[in-house]
Every structure is written in structure tokens, then in C-alpha cells.
Motif scaffolding. Structure first.
Motif, short mmCIF file in Angstrom:
data_model
loop_
_atom_site.label_atom_id
_atom_site.label_comp_id
_atom_site.label_asym_id
_atom_site.label_seq_id
_atom_site.Cartn_x
_atom_site.Cartn_y
_atom_site.Cartn_z
N ARG A 93 40.93 33.12 35.83
CA ARG A 93 41.58 33.71 34.66
C ARG A 93 42.58 34.77 35.11
O ARG A 93 42.30 35.54 36.02
N PRO A 94 43.76 34.82 34.48
CA PRO A 94 44.73 35.87 34.82
C PRO A 94 44.10 37.25 34.59
O PRO A 94 43.24 37.42 33.73
N LEU A 95 44.54 38.22 35.37
CA LEU A 95 43.97 39.55 35.24
C LEU A 95 44.21 40.13 33.85
O LEU A 95 43.47 41.00 33.39
N GLN A 96 45.25 39.65 33.16
CA GLN A 96 45.55 40.14 31.82
C GLN A 96 44.75 39.43 30.73
O GLN A 96 44.86 39.78 29.55
N ASN A 127 51.65 39.76 45.96
CA ASN A 127 52.43 40.20 44.81
C ASN A 127 51.75 41.39 44.16
O ASN A 127 50.54 41.40 43.97
N LEU A 128 52.55 42.39 43.81
CA LEU A 128 52.03 43.62 43.21
C LEU A 128 51.48 43.33 41.81
O LEU A 128 52.19 42.77 40.97
N VAL A 129 50.23 43.70 41.59
CA VAL A 129 49.57 43.44 40.31
C VAL A 129 49.39 44.73 39.52
O VAL A 129 49.66 44.79 38.32
N THR A 245 40.53 46.94 50.42
CA THR A 245 39.24 46.72 49.78
C THR A 245 39.29 45.44 48.95
O THR A 245 40.29 45.19 48.26
N VAL A 246 38.24 44.64 49.02
CA VAL A 246 38.13 43.44 48.18
C VAL A 246 36.80 43.48 47.46
O VAL A 246 35.87 44.19 47.86
N PHE A 247 36.68 42.70 46.38
CA PHE A 247 35.43 42.64 45.64
C PHE A 247 34.36 41.95 46.49
O PHE A 247 34.63 40.94 47.14
N GLY A 248 33.16 42.50 46.47
CA GLY A 248 32.10 42.01 47.35
C GLY A 248 31.52 40.67 46.99
O GLY A 248 31.29 39.83 47.85
N SER A 249 31.28 40.40 45.71
CA SER A 249 30.63 39.14 45.32
C SER A 249 31.21 38.63 44.00
O SER A 249 30.51 38.54 42.99
N PRO A 250 32.51 38.30 43.99
CA PRO A 250 33.12 37.83 42.74
C PRO A 250 32.73 36.38 42.44
O PRO A 250 32.43 35.60 43.34
N VAL A 251 32.73 36.02 41.17
CA VAL A 251 32.53 34.63 40.77
C VAL A 251 33.78 34.12 40.07
O VAL A 251 33.79 33.01 39.55
N GLN A 256 38.35 37.34 43.51
CA GLN A 256 38.14 37.16 44.94
C GLN A 256 39.44 37.34 45.71
O GLN A 256 39.45 37.84 46.84
N GLU A 257 40.56 36.95 45.10
CA GLU A 257 41.84 36.99 45.79
C GLU A 257 42.57 38.32 45.62
O GLU A 257 43.65 38.51 46.18
N LEU A 258 41.98 39.25 44.87
CA LEU A 258 42.60 40.55 44.64
C LEU A 258 42.26 41.50 45.79
O LEU A 258 41.11 41.59 46.21
N ALA A 259 43.28 42.20 46.29
CA ALA A 259 43.07 43.18 47.36
C ALA A 259 43.64 44.52 46.93
O ALA A 259 44.73 44.60 46.36
#
Length: 283
Positions: A93-96, A127-129, A245-251, A256-259
Motif C-alpha cells: 500500500r502507498p504510504l499515503q 526517492n525522498l518520501v 534504520t529500517v523496520f524490523g519485522s514489517p508485513v 520493508q522497503e522504507l529506509a
């Protein structure tokens, strides 16, 4: 840590289509023999060979076990499941998206709490989010076309009309970013990142204001342990170090791809300058 396959830096000749293709591609990328993978996945080598060649079909449990052992990205895990005849498991899902509101708020909170130091969030293609208030101040002066969305952080940083002329240790920072990008390509095999790396390698190396001069060094710096980011501003040269930093246990694939890239001052003068910049945003 498993070693990665050097040929992964090149484009795939053709994307995997069958489950066996996916399995073989990622097994070879992670440099596992069939025997090695069978051992860690707790299946027989014969059965794994049959699955890879299409003579046997994997159960859903086996698919999930294999992608876990091979550290396959969530985006690719969906493709494995579909190829094996199962429904995708992970959403993208898009972050928005309204359902991502809590995750988005958490990221924004982290970025804001990091002030007065710069912090930003990037997607899998750099890409800057999202960002905090300090980031636009450092981006000021770059060519307008580089600041049009989506802003690619690597392109903006290394382009001669971007931030490159203001990076005091440009050559050093450039190689640092290239190595990070190569590691990401080896882990994901993403063709977009391969193309981005080739583009960045075409940018001139010596556009920094201190090109050809001795690089600045942080007190106690150890090559390969601490990589400084030295940036010219009207307040002097900022001495920064960064963490990712990345999310530890995303579903969720997007998470998961966000840094998150957070910068810290490496000396008192930089801390003072950044506090001054933050005060200017509130004026």
C-alpha cells in the motif's frame, strides 16, 4: 553473513516465470548449492531438486520456508507464492494510503524528534518520501529540475547541478554511496537500481569545491567504520555522520522497503550551526 553473487550487478536476461525459475534464481544469487539449501530448509535434496525442475510442486509451507531461508524480499515472495499457485501474502500500500496512517505518523514522529539534526525517509529506489524541517535547508540551491518530485536522493546528492559542488569530501562520499547501492543491488537484483548506478557513475567526480585538495578528516576517524559527510554551508563546513534504520519485522512491502537516514553532528561547531538553522525555520 552469506556472501553475495557478483554477477547480480548485471541485468537479468529474463525474469523468472515458474516457481522453479524463482527458486533457482535466488538460490544461485545467495550462492547456495541445492544440498546447502535443502539442509537449512530441512527438506531432502532430492525433493528440492524436483521442485526446482518442476517435477514436484511445493506446499505453501515449503514456499514460505524457502523464501525465509533465502532472505527473499517481500515483493519477490508474493511472486513466488503466485508462481506456486497460492494467493499473495504481502500487501503493498502507498504510504499515503489511509490504512497506513499510523505507520506514516510514526515515521514523521521519528523524523521530527531527530531535529535539530537532518533526517529523511526514502523508498527502495532512494526517492525522498518524507523529511524533517532541516532537509530542505540543505537542499536549497540545487537545480529546480532535481527538486521536482519524486526527488531521488542519490541523483540530487551527486549531480553537478545538485549538492555535489557543496560536498567537501565528494569523492569519498561518492564511493561510499556507490558501495551501499551495490550492496542493495546484490541483495535485490533491482534493475532500476542497476540503471541508477550506471547513471551516477557517469557524473563527474571532481565537482566538489575542495576537489583535488586533501580530504577533511574527523578526529578519531577509522576508514571503513565511520564515514563522514562534509558539507559546505554559509555557516561553514558541517561535519556529519549518518545512520540508516529500517523496520524490523514489517508485513507490508512498502514498509520493508522504507529506509530512514538520520544525520548527527560530529563536532560542536556543526551542532551549533544546525541549531541555528533550526531556529531560522521557526522565525
Amino acid at each position: 553473513m552469506r556472501s553475495m553473487d557478483t554477477p547480480a550487478l548485471s541485468h537479468r536476461s529474463a525474469p523468472p516465470t515458474s516457481f522453479g525459475d524463482h527458486l533457482r534464481h535466488w538460490r544461485q544469487r545467495r550462492r547456495f548449492s541445492q544440498m546447502d539449501l535443502a539442509h537449512v530448509a530441512e527438506v531432502s535434496t532430492r525433493h528440492l531438486s524436483c521442485v526446482e525442475t518442476g517435477r514436484a510442486s511445493p506446499s505453501r509451507e515449503m514456499v514460505l520456508r524457502l523464501v525465509e531461508r533465502l532472505d527473499v524480499p517481500l515483493r519477490e515472495r508474493n511472486a513466488w507464492l503466485v508462481a506456486a499457485g497460492f494467493a499473495p501474502m504481502y500487501r503493498a500500500r502507498p504510504l499515503q494510503d489511509p490504512e497506513m496512517a499510523s505507520a506514516r505518523a510514526a515515521v514523521q514522529r521519528i523524523l521530527e524528534c531527530h531535529e535539530p539534526w537532518p533526517a529523511l525517509a526514502m523508498d527502495r529506489h532512494w526517492n525522498l518520501v518524507m523529511h524533517n524541517r532541516l532537509v530542505p535547508l540543505l537542499m536549497a540551491g540545487a537545480a529546480p529540475e532535481l527538486l521536482q518530485g519524486p526527488v531521488n536522493v542519490l541523483r540530487l546528492s551527486l549531480h553537478p547541478q545538485g549538492l555535489a559542488p557543496r560536498i567537501a569530501n565528494l569523492r569519498q562520499w561518492r564511493e561510499h554511496l556507490f558501495e551501499r547501492l551495490r550492496q542493495q543491488i546484490r541483495a535485490t537484483g533491482d534493475a532500476v537500481l542497476v540503471a541508477l548506478l550506471e547513471e551516477l557513475k557517469g557524473y563527474p567526480e571532481g565537482t566538489s569545491a575542495t576537489a583535488g585538495a586533501q580530504q577533511l578528516a574527523l578526529p578519531g576517524e577509522h576508514p571503513g567504520v565511520l564515514m563522514p559527510f562534509q558539507f559546505h554551508t554559509p555557516h561553514g563546513v558541517l561535519q556529519l555522520v549518518s545512520t540508516t534504520t529500517v523496520f524490523g519485522s514489517p508485513v507490508d512491502i512498502t514498509l520493508q522497503e522504507l529506509a530512514l537516514e538520520t544525520f548527527f553532528p560530529a563536532d560542536d561547531a556543526t551542532a551549533t550551526a544546525l541549531r541555528g538553522l533550526q531556529a531560522s525555520t521557526a522565525a
